[in-house]
Design a protein around this motif. Structure first.
Motif, short mmCIF file in Angstrom:
data_model
loop_
_atom_site.label_atom_id
_atom_site.label_comp_id
_atom_site.label_asym_id
_atom_site.label_seq_id
_atom_site.Cartn_x
_atom_site.Cartn_y
_atom_site.Cartn_z
N MET A 44 0.84 -1.20 0.00
CA MET A 44 0.00 0.00 0.00
C MET A 44 0.87 1.25 0.00
N HIS A 72 1.90 -3.29 4.23
CA HIS A 72 1.97 -1.87 4.59
C HIS A 72 3.41 -1.46 4.84
N ARG A 73 3.67 -0.17 4.72
CA ARG A 73 5.02 0.32 5.01
C ARG A 73 5.41 -0.11 6.43
#
Length: 287
Positions: A44, A72-73
């Motif tokens: 994302m 996700h990061r």
């Protein structure tokens, strides 16, 4: 479990745009169902506001398909006020399984030929030395250079030099329109293999290359001083300049794997003003 030659295949995308990813996902689903891809990851890479529809679409896909995963990061990493494109290098921290082949795709890759995944992954496994093995990417300047050298794309459209930001191959909108028209014509009459290159082409270490699609090995990232941590953290320069220079091994363009990349930003007004994306969507809907 889907495997090619005993290896898991994970297709991943720095995700942000529903408009084009909704085309790509049709091809990824096709290849999951054919047993060529094990999992699909959306890393994302969206803005906190203004992309609610894009984010919602990714969550819908994750709810619909057990093989579709959101990534996700990593938390606690602050790269400062950078454009979101600079965060994609963090995704490799998830890619440290030495038994997996990772297939990176931009979220505006809008076509994968039937044999593209199998041919690209097998080439990746046959050639362990390169950092990255690329398909023939339609709308990639260096690929356009080799397509012209092999007589597949007319020189009359404007000669493309082997430089990733060549003024014709990277920035010229009318040239991009012609490229997509050429490929779409071949797709629609089931003649894509006529566009294969005669051979694989090596890229001299240090040659910057637009990384819209490539295959890499989990062992590459597992073996780094900090597994999965790229230094420098910008993924294109790491994969195409820094690491090939460090290893001395050229990256490779595989001649018998064809994909299509929609657009670079200077081409966008010309491509968005055409009906070409609709043609790609129609083809994908028929899969």
């Amino acid at each position: 479990m889907a495997v090619i030659d005993g290896r898991r295949v994970i297709a991943w995308t720095p995700y942000g745009r529903r408009r084009t990813y909704s085309i790509l996902i049709k091809y990824l689903q096709r290849d999951v169902e054919r047993g060529l891809i094990d999992e699909v990851w959306a890393f994302m890479n969206t803005d906190p506001t203004g992309q609610e529809d894009d984010v919602a679409y990714a969550h819908e896909l994750a709810e619909q398909h057990g093989w579709f995963k959101l990534k996700h990061r990593p938390e606690g990493i602050n790269l400062g006020r950078l454009p979101k494109q600079r965060y994609t290098g963090l995704a490799y921290r998830y890619m440290t399984d030495p038994n997996s082949v990772y297939l990176r795709l931009d979220d505006d890759v809008v076509y994968l030929h039937d044999d593209a995944i199998a041919n690209l992954v097998r080439a990746r496994l046959e050639m362990p030395a390169p950092v990255a093995v690329f398909p023939v990417i339609f709308n990639n300047a260096i690929c356009s250079h080799f397509l012209q050298a092999c007589g597949k794309v007319p020189m009359e459209w404007g000669e493309v030099k082997p430089y990733c930001m060549d003024p014709t191959g990277w920035a010229n909108g009318p040239f991009a329109v012609k490229l997509h028209e050429l490929l779409l014509d071949h797709i629609e009459r089931d003649a894509v293999e006529d566009l294969y290159l005669y051979q694989d082409f090596p890229l001299a270490p240090g040659t910057q290359f637009s990384v819209s699609c490539f295959a890499s090995l989990g062992g590459t990232y597992a073996g780094l001083p900090k597994p999965g941590v790229l230094v420098p953290d910008e993924e294109e320069s790491w994969h195409t300049i820094h690491q090939p220079l460090a290893t001395g091994a050229p990256n490779i363009i595989r001649g018998d794997a064809i994909v299509s990349h929609w657009s670079f930003f200077p081409q966008k007004p010309f491509l968005d003003g055409s009906a070409l994306l609709g043609r790609y969507r129609e083809i994908a809907e028929k899969l």
